[in-house]
Design an enzyme around this catalytic site. Structure first.
Site, short mmCIF file in Angstrom:
data_model
loop_
_atom_site.label_atom_id
_atom_site.label_comp_id
_atom_site.label_asym_id
_atom_site.label_seq_id
_atom_site.Cartn_x
_atom_site.Cartn_y
_atom_site.Cartn_z
CE1 TYR A 182 31.52 25.46 66.74
CE2 TYR A 182 33.36 23.77 67.08
CZ TYR A 182 32.69 24.82 67.01
OH TYR A 182 33.00 24.30 68.53
CB ALA A 184 27.19 29.10 66.32
CD GLU A 241 45.75 34.29 59.06
OE1 GLU A 241 44.37 34.35 59.42
OE2 GLU A 241 46.47 33.44 59.47
CB ILE A 289 34.67 36.34 62.31
CG1 ILE A 289 35.40 37.54 62.24
CG2 ILE A 289 33.51 36.54 62.76
CD1 ILE A 289 34.96 39.13 61.14
CD GLU A 290 37.07 30.98 66.83
OE1 GLU A 290 38.21 30.24 66.97
OE2 GLU A 290 35.35 30.46 67.94
ZN LIG Z 1 43.21 30.31 57.91
#
Ligand SMILES: [Zn+2]
Length: 142
Positions: A57, A55, A64, A52-53
């Site tokens: 970062y 903006a 995982e 789950i990225e």
């Molecule tokens: Zn990782």
């Protein structure tokens, strides 16, 4: 205690399938590198995760760790198998390896899958993070 060599093959198949399916739910608009993961716990339950990225970062998180944290939140402390799925069969990052160290044993099996769910590599956790720092170093058992 369940030994890796006696884990039900159907559970391992379900683990791999969930890892691959979870990758489809990845939120990765920046890297476009979708990752799915799944962990099997002692009572047979399987928890999935995706990356789950964000903006901003550093606020993102890997698949995982999502899967592991979901299992921990549900009350589990021992993961008996883990699967990761990426398009190119990539290996878990260092941060995830350290989180795994808390809840996996040295001989816990790790399955690395490619984007179509094929097994790329199978190893034990100690192959992924040898000579690691863990709870024993603080004389605390997880
Ligand atoms: Zn990782």
């Amino acid at each position: 205690m369940v030994q890796p060599n006696v884990i039900d093959e159907r559970k391992l198949n379900a683990l791999k399938v969930l890892a691959s399916q979870s990758a489809q739910n990845a939120y990765a608009p920046y890297s476009r590198y979708k990752v799915g993961a799944a962990v099997l716990v002692e009572d047979g339950r399987i928890y999935g995760g995706c990356n789950i990225e964000n903006a901003a970062y550093p606020s993102g998180i890997c698949a995982e760790r999502v899967a592991i944290f979901k299992a921990v939140e549900a009350g589990h402390r021992k993961i008996i198998a883990l699967a990761v799925s990426t398009a190119n069969g990539g290996s878990p990052c260092g941060a995830c390896r350290q989180v795994m160290r808390e809840f996996l044993d040295d001989d816990t099996p790790i399955f690395i899958l490619n984007g179509v769910g094929e097994l790329v590599e199978e190893m034990k956790f100690s192959d992924l993070l040898p000579r690691s720092f863990g709870p024993e170093d603080l004389q605390i058992s997880a």
